[in-house]
Scaffold this active site. Structure first.
Site, PDB file in Angstrom:
ATOM      1  N   TYR A  89      -1.274 -62.958  52.799  1.00 31.86           N
ATOM      2  CA  TYR A  89      -2.345 -63.558  52.286  1.00 31.86           C
ATOM      3  C   TYR A  89      -1.991 -64.817  51.717  1.00 31.86           C
ATOM      4  O   TYR A  89      -0.865 -65.320  51.588  1.00 31.86           O
ATOM      5  CB  TYR A  89      -3.171 -62.528  51.214  1.00 31.86           C
ATOM      6  CG  TYR A  89      -3.557 -61.052  52.228  1.00 31.86           C
ATOM      7  CD1 TYR A  89      -4.318 -61.330  53.164  1.00 31.86           C
ATOM      8  CD2 TYR A  89      -2.909 -59.849  51.950  1.00 31.86           C
ATOM      9  CE1 TYR A  89      -4.926 -60.201  53.771  1.00 31.86           C
ATOM     10  CE2 TYR A  89      -3.314 -59.002  52.627  1.00 31.86           C
ATOM     11  CZ  TYR A  89      -4.336 -58.756  53.572  1.00 31.86           C
ATOM     12  OH  TYR A  89      -4.572 -58.013  54.439  1.00 31.86           O
ATOM     13  N   SER A  92      -1.117 -46.135  46.265  1.00 35.28           N
ATOM     14  CA  SER A  92      -0.910 -47.419  46.593  1.00 35.28           C
ATOM     15  C   SER A  92      -2.354 -47.908  46.929  1.00 35.28           C
ATOM     16  O   SER A  92      -3.006 -47.594  47.346  1.00 35.28           O
ATOM     17  CB  SER A  92      -0.047 -47.256  47.764  1.00 35.28           C
ATOM     18  OG  SER A  92       0.612 -48.749  48.147  1.00 35.28           O
ATOM     19  N   PRO A  93      -2.338 -49.539  46.885  1.00 35.72           N
ATOM     20  CA  PRO A  93      -3.639 -50.224  46.888  1.00 35.72           C
ATOM     21  C   PRO A  93      -4.246 -50.108  48.380  1.00 35.72           C
ATOM     22  O   PRO A  93      -3.143 -50.066  49.355  1.00 35.72           O
ATOM     23  CB  PRO A  93      -3.479 -51.426  46.716  1.00 35.72           C
ATOM     24  CG  PRO A  93      -1.996 -51.744  46.654  1.00 35.72           C
ATOM     25  CD  PRO A  93      -1.374 -50.397  46.304  1.00 35.72           C
ATOM     26  N   ARG A 100       3.129 -57.726  43.945  1.00 41.20           N
ATOM     27  CA  ARG A 100       3.623 -57.440  45.127  1.00 41.20           C
ATOM     28  C   ARG A 100       4.097 -58.343  46.185  1.00 41.20           C
ATOM     29  O   ARG A 100       3.581 -59.482  46.554  1.00 41.20           O
ATOM     30  CB  ARG A 100       2.481 -56.628  45.791  1.00 41.20           C
ATOM     31  CG  ARG A 100       2.875 -55.908  47.265  1.00 41.20           C
ATOM     32  CD  ARG A 100       1.617 -54.846  47.936  1.00 41.20           C
ATOM     33  NE  ARG A 100       2.115 -53.613  47.424  1.00 41.20           N
ATOM     34  CZ  ARG A 100       1.748 -52.517  48.189  1.00 41.20           C
ATOM     35  NH1 ARG A 100       1.032 -52.424  49.144  1.00 41.20           N
ATOM     36  NH2 ARG A 100       2.141 -51.335  47.707  1.00 41.20           N
ATOM     37  N   GLN A 112      -5.429 -54.609  41.663  1.00 40.75           N
ATOM     38  CA  GLN A 112      -4.679 -55.509  42.490  1.00 40.75           C
ATOM     39  C   GLN A 112      -5.549 -56.976  42.728  1.00 40.75           C
ATOM     40  O   GLN A 112      -6.741 -56.501  43.166  1.00 40.75           O
ATOM     41  CB  GLN A 112      -4.444 -54.849  43.491  1.00 40.75           C
ATOM     42  CG  GLN A 112      -3.261 -55.911  44.508  1.00 40.75           C
ATOM     43  CD  GLN A 112      -2.968 -55.253  46.003  1.00 40.75           C
ATOM     44  OE1 GLN A 112      -3.878 -55.090  46.745  1.00 40.75           O
ATOM     45  NE2 GLN A 112      -1.546 -55.385  46.029  1.00 40.75           N
TER      46      GLN A 112
HETATM   47  C1  FMN Z   1      -5.975 -48.551  54.884  1.00 39.03           C
HETATM   48  C2  FMN Z   1      -5.188 -49.270  54.292  1.00 39.03           C
HETATM   49  C3  FMN Z   1      -5.413 -50.218  53.614  1.00 39.03           C
HETATM   50  C4  FMN Z   1      -4.523 -51.077  52.759  1.00 39.03           C
HETATM   51  N1  FMN Z   1      -4.755 -52.175  51.894  1.00 39.03           N
HETATM   52  C5  FMN Z   1      -3.946 -52.623  51.142  1.00 39.03           C
HETATM   53  C6  FMN Z   1      -4.334 -53.532  50.057  1.00 39.03           C
HETATM   54  O1  FMN Z   1      -5.448 -53.646  49.851  1.00 39.03           O
HETATM   55  N2  FMN Z   1      -3.312 -53.984  49.348  1.00 39.03           N
HETATM   56  C7  FMN Z   1      -1.906 -53.824  49.569  1.00 39.03           C
HETATM   57  O2  FMN Z   1      -1.222 -54.410  48.783  1.00 39.03           O
HETATM   58  N3  FMN Z   1      -1.499 -53.119  50.523  1.00 39.03           N
HETATM   59  C8  FMN Z   1      -2.584 -52.486  51.346  1.00 39.03           C
HETATM   60  N4  FMN Z   1      -2.136 -51.396  52.278  1.00 39.03           N
HETATM   61  C9  FMN Z   1      -0.597 -51.046  52.382  1.00 39.03           C
HETATM   62  C10 FMN Z   1      -0.238 -50.038  51.563  1.00 39.03           C
HETATM   63  O3  FMN Z   1      -0.583 -50.258  50.253  1.00 39.03           O
HETATM   64  C11 FMN Z   1       1.189 -49.676  51.634  1.00 39.03           C
HETATM   65  O4  FMN Z   1       1.947 -50.516  51.295  1.00 39.03           O
HETATM   66  C12 FMN Z   1       1.422 -49.261  53.280  1.00 39.03           C
HETATM   67  O5  FMN Z   1       0.100 -48.611  53.779  1.00 39.03           O
HETATM   68  C13 FMN Z   1       2.618 -48.425  53.496  1.00 39.03           C
HETATM   69  O6  FMN Z   1       2.686 -47.212  52.778  1.00 39.03           O
HETATM   70  P1  FMN Z   1       2.401 -45.814  53.482  1.00 39.03           P
HETATM   71  O7  FMN Z   1       3.395 -45.655  54.335  1.00 39.03           O
HETATM   72  O8  FMN Z   1       2.565 -44.870  52.316  1.00 39.03           O
HETATM   73  O9  FMN Z   1       1.047 -45.859  54.008  1.00 39.03           O
HETATM   74  C14 FMN Z   1      -3.128 -50.752  53.028  1.00 39.03           C
HETATM   75  C15 FMN Z   1      -2.749 -49.499  53.666  1.00 39.03           C
HETATM   76  C16 FMN Z   1      -3.831 -48.930  54.419  1.00 39.03           C
HETATM   77  C17 FMN Z   1      -3.367 -47.662  55.504  1.00 39.03           C
END
Ligand code: FMN
Ligand code: FAD
Length: 763
Positions: A572, A413-414, A620, A491
């Protein structure tokens, strides 16, 4: 102790027995409004584990119960005329009436007084006369109502209608679910044998179907005649029977989910359905009642005071009750929404049903019925277009979007790294993304990469707006393509009202200490009181930002990215248009959902026009603002997805939240997956699920149940770049590709995994 038990159902009787067994000197009376053999309901389901608990508490009644048990191991699902059988589920059933009669006999033997045909209107006189009172007066407990201000009940009346019926048709080989499509909609039955010649046959349907049939106006016999017609192919000429003749009019009910903040008051305690109910579809109401009876009786003998015993009872039982209620809620919601799943292939439908409460996982099903699961896995590979249809966990099935083929369903995931310099990715990004690409995931996202310097979230965010960005990203993409078989997705986004903020590990979303830049948004709504008020975009701003998105997409294409995602989530810029919380515009870009989606869709169309035809684009979204009806709801998210689908978006990346400081998310394992499930199965659009998904088992069950097409893991990939390769080793799947230089490491890992399994006796 002088004890009054109000209500002689399983909870009341078993509590009386458990008390007497611990101290024969107790003087116990059970008051019951019905006659001894007057009970309604049919078979009760208990597990082996509950029986063991009963045997430990009272071997005598446990043995008598066991003698009357009907056992079955299989679950059959009849759907679209196909009967699918899986095994290893292990249930037992007993007639409710039989159970009550056994418990009554045992209570009498132990010297407990049973006063039948005694209606209790008010518990207070009993509280005055007895040392302790147990209120086990069932789902519609009068005691609970009398002390509603203390117990604070929360009763959620659910939407499906159901009726408890019985039949002499045999269902002795399997717990059977039958789904029938009628002229008024779907009607389904839950059928299970509980003695030699009788089975429970619960008929259920949605409220619209119920209304159309006019069941509410029918007598019980008329209702039964209609149900017999609906299920005639499954009843073998046998009748359906009711034993709710004491109920006037229709015996159809809505399930009330009962929760209470407290279960005791002065010298009275609530128990069983009076305190907490669990939907019949997980067959746990009687189990909860019996186990709570044991717990309270025990604490009344180990704790020095009534109050301490009650406190301990609430503490100890609440967790277990909540756990079961959570599983029961998942299960009843699945049935409430079953029409969403009825078009699935029978294999997937069956899997979805078996895993509906989320208590049974993919690997758990493998233990129960390896053959059935292997067939289901091979069906999954086949419909995914795998080269060979051998059974493999669904996470290792390929996936195709336009001209892009992913080797598996795991997505990095991003995740923002905050390590860019002037928008340029650095060596950090090179190492970070390339490691994840080597780690086995089919698709690796890069973090939100911004379309302009002002569109950055923080000074550490990367961009697609300077020539040096292109050079740096190209180097990363080239490595991924040259050295791995992973695909890489860019993304792109604009930070909008959450821009000009600090790095993730500083004060997240807070303005910079110095050097802030002006920010844009749909409306003049700041992220928080301390963030700057954004400028509401005018037409010039909208054209400028649209062109920036187009230029960024063109740069991403020149860098060689395989896929593009528009970031329209998390508060955003584009998300600020979609959510009514941040969009207060009164022009064609605000108000209705159609208007709020107008600008994000304009951007999508502009980007799609320059992005190669054979490469997919995802969007997204935040499928829930988590503020109730004022914001985007999961229901509205379905409409959002429909608009994206119509516009030609290839896949919806279903995230949630981060759109408002007021959000109150309900966290838990896979907590956002229901939004993806709903979108996918109501619109037919491909989806990605994300959010607290961290085990291979989660990924496999989401995919196999058709709740998403791809599964994104973010934080697990921060902790382990090789998450997918490690998952394959745990599952002993050998079809994954390791980088050549790492093969000795792979071999050792598999050997160790096999040895560990042998040591724990799993093989
Ligand atoms: C450090 C960090 C940075 C993130 N940056 C982005 C981002 O740049 N773009 C985005 O769509 N989501 C971002 N997210 C959200 C994650 O892609 C994801 O949707 C969220 O962490 C939930 O998934 P998880 O439970 O597997 O961590 C970020 C999450 C974390 C932890
Ligand atoms: C119509 C119906 C049918 C059911 N059938 C099944 C089934 O087939 N299988 C299954 O697994 N579960 C069934 N259940 C659910 C299951 O009965 C409960 O989860 C479980 O029995 C809980 O036990 P309990 O002792 O708390 O409540 P109950 O079993 O409901 O017992 C409460 C008792 O209190 C008595 N009572 C209530 N109010 C008063 C009063 N004011 N004065 C005196 N006595 C009173 C009632 O007559 C009843 O005997 C059924 C529930 C209902 C409502």
């Amino acid at each position: 102790m002088k004890v009054a038990v109000l209500g002689g159902g399983p909870a009341g009787l078993y509590f009386a027995i458990s008390m007497k067994l611990r101290d024969a000197a107790h003087d116990i009376t059970v008051f019951e409004r019905n006659r001894p053999d007057d009970t309604f309901g049919w078979g009760v389901v208990l597990s082996d584990e509950t029986l063991d608990n009963l045997a430990e508490n009272d071997p005598v009644s446990a043995e008598r119960i066991r003698e009357h048990f009907a056992y079955w191991d299989d679950i059959a699902v009849v759907h679209k005329g196909v009967r699918t059988l899986s095994t290893g589920h292990g249930f037992c059933g007993i007639g409710r009436m039989r159970l009550l009669i056994l418990l009554q006999e045992r209570a009498r033997e132990l010297g407990i007084r049973l006063e039948f045909e005694t209606e209790i209107d008010d518990p207070r006189p009993f509280m005055a006369e007895y040392d302790m009172v147990l209120a086990s007066d069932g789902l519609n407990s009068r005691t609970r109502t009398t002390f509603a201000d203390v117990f604070k009940p929360d009763i959620d009346v659910r939407k499906c209608k159901f009726v408890w019926l019985g039949t002499h048709q045999k269902f002795d080989d399997a717990f059977t679910f039958i789904f029938e499509k009628t002229e008024h909609g779907w009607v389904w039955a839950h059928a299970y044998q509980f003695d030699d010649d009788t089975a429970t046959f619960i008929v259920e349907c949605g409220p619209e179907t119920w209304e159309k049939f006019g069941f509410g106006e029918m007598s019980q016999q008329e209702s039964i005649a209609v149900c017999e017609r609906i299920f005639k192919d499954h009843l073998g000429g046998h009748k359906l029977m009711t034993n709710a003749n004491h109920i006037r009019g229709s015996a159809w009910i809505n399930f009330p989910r009962v929760l209470c903040e407290r279960w005791s008051h002065e010298n009275i305690a609530l128990m069983g359905d009076a305190a907490a109910s669990a939907h019949f579809s997980i067959g746990s109401g009687t189990k909860l009642a019996l186990e709570s009876a044991i717990a309270l009786a025990e604490y009344l003998h180990t704790e020095p005071t009534l109050k301490e015993a009650f406190d301990k009872y609430e503490d100890a039982r609440r967790l277990e009750v909540l756990r079961l209620q959570s599983a029961a809620r998942n299960s009843l919601e699945w049935f409430e929404e079953v029409e969403r799943y009825l078009d699935l292939d029978p294999v997937q439908f069956n899997y979805s049903l078996l895993t509906r409460s989320q208590r049974i996982s993919h690997e758990n099903l493998r233990l129960r019925d390896p053959e059935w699961l292997a067939d289901a896995e091979s069906w999954f590979q086949q419909q995914a277009g795998a080269e060979d249809n051998a059974a493999r966990p669904p996470m290792f099935a390929p996936y195709r979007l336009r001209g892009l083929t992913l080797k598996n369903r795991v997505v990095v995931s991003p995740m923002a790294q905050y390590k860019a310099v002037d928008g340029s990715p650095t060596d950090w990004h090179m190492v970070h993304y390339c490691e994840r690409a080597k780690g086995g995931a089919g698709l690796v996202y890069i973090e939100m990469t911004c379309v302009s310097p002002e569109g950055r979230i923080t000074p550490g965010c990367p961009g697609f707006y300077k020539p040096e960005h292109e050079t740096a990203w190209t180097r990363i993409v080239d490595f991924v393509h040259r050295e791995t078989d992973a695909k890489i997705c860019a993304q792109i986004g604009h930070s909008g009202p959450k821009g000009s903020t600090q790095l993730g590990w500083e004060e997240m979303d807070a303005p910079l200490k110095d050097g802030n830049w002006p920010v844009l948004a749909a409306s003049e709504v700041s992220w928080s009181e301390q963030n700057q008020t954004p400028k509401a975009m005018d037409r010039n701003d909208m054209d400028m930002v649209r062109d920036q998105f187009v230029a960024a997409a063109q740069m991403a294409e020149r860098c060689g990215f395989d896929m593009l995602e528009l970031h329209c989530a998390h508060g955003y810029l584009l998300s600020s248009f979609i959510s009514p919380l941040t969009n207060r515009r009164e022009d064609a870009y605000g108000g209705s959902l159609e208007n709020r989606m107008r600008y994000p869709l304009e951007i999508f169309h502009a980007v799609r026009a320059v992005w190669p035809d054979d490469k997919p684009i995802s969007v997204r979204i935040s499928a829930n603002d988590w503020v109730g009806d004022e914001g985007v709801t999961p229901e509205e998210a379905v409409e959002i997805a429909r608009m994206l689908q119509e516009a030609g978006v290839d896949i919806c990346d279903v995230s949630a939240g981060q759109t408002s400081k007021r959000a109150r998310p309900v966290y838990g394992r896979m907590f956002q997956t229901p939004f993806s499930d709903r979108i996918r199965n109501e619109t037919g659009m491909a989806t990605m699920a994300v959010g607290n998904i961290y085990e291979p088992d989660h990924v496999n069950s989401i995919l196999m149940a058709g709740r998403a097409d791809l599964v994104c893991l973010a934080r697990p990939h921060l902790a382990d770049p090789y998450w997918t390769l490690h998952a394959a080793a745990t599952l002993r799947d050998k079809g994954v590709t390791w980088p050549d230089p790492y093969l000795p490491g792979r071999d050792q890992l598999y050997r160790l995994a096999e040895r560990a399994e042998q040591m724990t006796g799993k093989v």
